[in-house]
Write an enzyme that holds these catalytic residues in place. Structure first.
Site, PDB file in Angstrom:
ATOM      1  N   ASN A   9       0.866  -1.180   0.000  1.00  0.00           N
ATOM      2  CA  ASN A   9       0.000   0.000   0.000  1.00  0.00           C
ATOM      3  C   ASN A   9       0.903   1.231   0.000  1.00  0.00           C
ATOM      4  O   ASN A   9       1.509   1.556   1.013  1.00  0.00           O
ATOM      5  CB  ASN A   9      -0.896  -0.031   1.249  1.00  0.00           C
ATOM      6  CG  ASN A   9      -1.720   1.235   1.389  1.00  0.00           C
ATOM      7  OD1 ASN A   9      -1.815   2.047   0.465  1.00  0.00           O
ATOM      8  ND2 ASN A   9      -2.322   1.402   2.553  1.00  0.00           N
ATOM      9  N   TRP A  10       0.962   1.880  -1.156  1.00  0.00           N
ATOM     10  CA  TRP A  10       1.886   3.019  -1.277  1.00  0.00           C
ATOM     11  C   TRP A  10       1.322   4.302  -0.684  1.00  0.00           C
ATOM     12  O   TRP A  10       2.016   5.311  -0.627  1.00  0.00           O
ATOM     13  CB  TRP A  10       2.254   3.234  -2.755  1.00  0.00           C
ATOM     14  CG  TRP A  10       3.042   2.113  -3.360  1.00  0.00           C
ATOM     15  CD1 TRP A  10       3.518   0.992  -2.722  1.00  0.00           C
ATOM     16  CD2 TRP A  10       3.458   1.992  -4.725  1.00  0.00           C
ATOM     17  NE1 TRP A  10       4.191   0.177  -3.606  1.00  0.00           N
ATOM     18  CE2 TRP A  10       4.170   0.771  -4.843  1.00  0.00           C
ATOM     19  CE3 TRP A  10       3.291   2.777  -5.858  1.00  0.00           C
ATOM     20  CZ2 TRP A  10       4.725   0.339  -6.042  1.00  0.00           C
ATOM     21  CZ3 TRP A  10       3.838   2.348  -7.071  1.00  0.00           C
ATOM     22  CH2 TRP A  10       4.545   1.148  -7.154  1.00  0.00           C
ATOM     23  N   LYS A  11       0.044   4.263  -0.323  1.00  0.00           N
ATOM     24  CA  LYS A  11      -0.613   5.441   0.285  1.00  0.00           C
ATOM     25  C   LYS A  11      -0.421   6.674  -0.606  1.00  0.00           C
ATOM     26  O   LYS A  11      -0.316   6.541  -1.825  1.00  0.00           O
ATOM     27  CB  LYS A  11      -0.091   5.661   1.707  1.00  0.00           C
ATOM     28  CG  LYS A  11      -0.117   4.378   2.534  1.00  0.00           C
ATOM     29  CD  LYS A  11       0.090   4.595   3.998  1.00  0.00           C
ATOM     30  CE  LYS A  11       0.126   3.259   4.705  1.00  0.00           C
ATOM     31  NZ  LYS A  11       0.179   3.376   6.153  1.00  0.00           N
ATOM     32  N   HIS A  94      -9.258   0.799   5.112  1.00  0.00           N
ATOM     33  CA  HIS A  94      -7.974   1.036   5.767  1.00  0.00           C
ATOM     34  C   HIS A  94      -8.181   1.979   6.953  1.00  0.00           C
ATOM     35  O   HIS A  94      -9.006   2.888   6.895  1.00  0.00           O
ATOM     36  CB  HIS A  94      -6.974   1.627   4.769  1.00  0.00           C
ATOM     37  CG  HIS A  94      -5.581   1.642   5.312  1.00  0.00           C
ATOM     38  ND1 HIS A  94      -5.140   2.614   6.184  1.00  0.00           N
ATOM     39  CD2 HIS A  94      -4.543   0.798   5.130  1.00  0.00           C
ATOM     40  CE1 HIS A  94      -3.886   2.351   6.509  1.00  0.00           C
ATOM     41  NE2 HIS A  94      -3.497   1.249   5.881  1.00  0.00           N
ATOM     42  N   GLU A  96      -6.608   4.413   7.986  1.00  0.00           N
ATOM     43  CA  GLU A  96      -6.466   5.851   7.690  1.00  0.00           C
ATOM     44  C   GLU A  96      -7.735   6.394   7.043  1.00  0.00           C
ATOM     45  O   GLU A  96      -8.108   7.550   7.270  1.00  0.00           O
ATOM     46  CB  GLU A  96      -5.226   6.068   6.801  1.00  0.00           C
ATOM     47  CG  GLU A  96      -3.947   5.869   7.590  1.00  0.00           C
ATOM     48  CD  GLU A  96      -2.767   5.339   6.786  1.00  0.00           C
ATOM     49  OE1 GLU A  96      -2.789   5.412   5.549  1.00  0.00           O
ATOM     50  OE2 GLU A  96      -1.822   4.827   7.423  1.00  0.00           O
ATOM     51  N   GLU A 166      -5.289  -5.358  10.686  1.00  0.00           N
ATOM     52  CA  GLU A 166      -4.250  -4.347  10.872  1.00  0.00           C
ATOM     53  C   GLU A 166      -4.491  -3.616  12.194  1.00  0.00           C
ATOM     54  O   GLU A 166      -5.269  -2.644  12.231  1.00  0.00           O
ATOM     55  CB  GLU A 166      -4.281  -3.338   9.723  1.00  0.00           C
ATOM     56  CG  GLU A 166      -4.024  -3.946   8.372  1.00  0.00           C
ATOM     57  CD  GLU A 166      -3.467  -2.915   7.415  1.00  0.00           C
ATOM     58  OE1 GLU A 166      -2.343  -3.096   6.939  1.00  0.00           O
ATOM     59  OE2 GLU A 166      -4.150  -1.898   7.172  1.00  0.00           O
ATOM     60  N   GLY A 172       2.515   1.863  10.780  1.00  0.00           N
ATOM     61  CA  GLY A 172       3.427   2.985  10.615  1.00  0.00           C
ATOM     62  C   GLY A 172       4.137   3.392  11.897  1.00  0.00           C
ATOM     63  O   GLY A 172       4.776   4.442  11.966  1.00  0.00           O
ATOM     64  N   SER A 212       3.622  -2.605  10.305  1.00  0.00           N
ATOM     65  CA  SER A 212       5.076  -2.588  10.474  1.00  0.00           C
ATOM     66  C   SER A 212       5.748  -3.918  10.126  1.00  0.00           C
ATOM     67  O   SER A 212       6.711  -4.326  10.789  1.00  0.00           O
ATOM     68  CB  SER A 212       5.452  -2.130  11.886  1.00  0.00           C
ATOM     69  OG  SER A 212       4.969  -0.817  12.123  1.00  0.00           O
ATOM     70  N   GLY A 233       2.875  -1.318   4.301  1.00  0.00           N
ATOM     71  CA  GLY A 233       2.910   0.112   4.016  1.00  0.00           C
ATOM     72  C   GLY A 233       4.330   0.570   3.735  1.00  0.00           C
ATOM     73  O   GLY A 233       4.864   0.420   2.633  1.00  0.00           O
ATOM     74  N   GLY A 234       4.981   1.127   4.742  1.00  0.00           N
ATOM     75  CA  GLY A 234       6.302   1.739   4.575  1.00  0.00           C
ATOM     76  C   GLY A 234       7.304   0.875   3.830  1.00  0.00           C
ATOM     77  O   GLY A 234       8.002   1.357   2.922  1.00  0.00           O
TER      78      GLY A 234
HETATM   79  C1  PEP Z   1      -0.645  -0.132   6.254  1.00  0.00           C
HETATM   80  O1  PEP Z   1      -0.760   1.079   6.134  1.00  0.00           O
HETATM   81  O2  PEP Z   1      -1.517  -0.883   5.797  1.00  0.00           O
HETATM   82  C2  PEP Z   1       0.545  -0.637   6.930  1.00  0.00           C
HETATM   83  C3  PEP Z   1       0.537  -1.881   7.322  1.00  0.00           C
HETATM   84  O3  PEP Z   1       1.565   0.254   7.100  1.00  0.00           O
HETATM   85  P1  PEP Z   1       3.028  -0.087   7.708  1.00  0.00           P
HETATM   86  O4  PEP Z   1       3.490  -1.357   7.075  1.00  0.00           O
HETATM   87  O5  PEP Z   1       3.863   1.096   7.349  1.00  0.00           O
HETATM   88  O6  PEP Z   1       2.831  -0.229   9.203  1.00  0.00           O
END
Ligand code: PEP
Length: 249
Positions: A9-11, A94, A96, A166, A172, A212, A233-234
């Site tokens: 997920n590049w957001k 998600h 966010e 999640e 994040g 994470s 994500g990251g």
């Molecule tokens: C996400 O936003 O779905 C996520 C899992 O982010 P991260 O891996 O950065 O915690």
């Protein structure tokens, strides 16, 4: 048997040039696992990402969509529009979107219905906040998120549903649920599915963990029997890190 899936997920990261550069890096990597691999660029770059990945096993997916087919919804994108640029999977719910855009379970139920009505696959996200876990309410919160948004569906619809647990406190933050915490919750989710839809449906739905996930912890998390992959994500913003996670299976 259910599929293993790793989705990035590049957001709201990567403009067009950065998207093309990251895709070039991804194409230089080798998938040496049995996982399905997906990446979710921002909506404006879906078309070019799909073109750049034509013929590649990596699927381009969307981060969000509206429930309506079209109309006066300024700034929104419909399922039909996603399909018109070759996108057939969408992330919904998600944390966010829930937190910053006030997306509720009721709204998400409508989005899920719209995605399914358009023949799209949905990666449905949910998870408890830190306060819920501290209060021992994580299972109750997760159960209600899943039931409110999904349990109006017929059993057959679950062939197009992927679940993504999640925990909000792990997204994040650098803090990951332990492999045992992830396994316990995934087993609970599968049991919740089985109670309503039966063991066959419950066993067929992929349940991803997100929060994470990094190259250093992916293998241990993915080794758990009810963890079928990850939403990343990251660490999905660097091709080498993302593929280290993909190839952790
Ligand atoms: C996400 O936003 O779905 C996520 C899992 O982010 P991260 O891996 O950065 O915690």
């Amino acid at each position: 048997m259910r599929k293993n899936i790793v989705a990035g997920n590049w957001k709201m990261n990567n403009d067009l040039a950065q998207t093309e550069a990251l895709i070039a890096d991804l194409k230089a990597q080798t998938i040496s696992s049995n996982a399905e691999v997906m990446v979710a660029p921002t909506a404006v770059n879906l078309f070019s990402a799909n073109a750049a990945l034509e013929g590649n096993a990596i699927e381009v997916i969307a981060q969000n969509m509206h429930f309506a087919e079209n109309g006066a919804y300024t700034g929104e994108v419909s399922a039909a529009m996603l399909k018109s640029v070759g996108v057939h999977t969408v992330i919904l719910g998600h944390s966010e979107r829930r937190e910053y855009f006030n997306e509720t379970d009721e709204l998400l139920a409508k989005k899920v219905d719209a995605a399914l009505a358009n023949g799209m696959r949905t990666i449905f996200c949910f998870g408890e906040e830190l306060a819920d876990r501290k209060a021992g309410k994580e299972e109750a919160v997760v159960e209600s998120q899943i039931k409110n948004a999904l349990f109006h569906l017929e059993a057959a619809a679950f062939k197009n549903i992927v679940l993504a647990y999640e925990p909000v406190w792990a997204i994040g933050t650098g803090e990951t649920a332990s492999p045992e915490q992830a396994q316990d919750m995934h087993a609970f989710i599968r049991k919740t599915l089985a109670n309503t839809y039966g063991a066959e449906v419950a066993d067929s739905v992929s349940i991803l963990y997100g929060g994470s996930v990094k190259p250093a912890n992916a293998q241990e998390i993915f080794s758990k029997p009810d963890v079928d992959g990850g939403l990343i994500g990251g660490a999905s913003l660097k091709a080498a890190d993302f593929f280290a996670i993909v190839n952790a299976f």
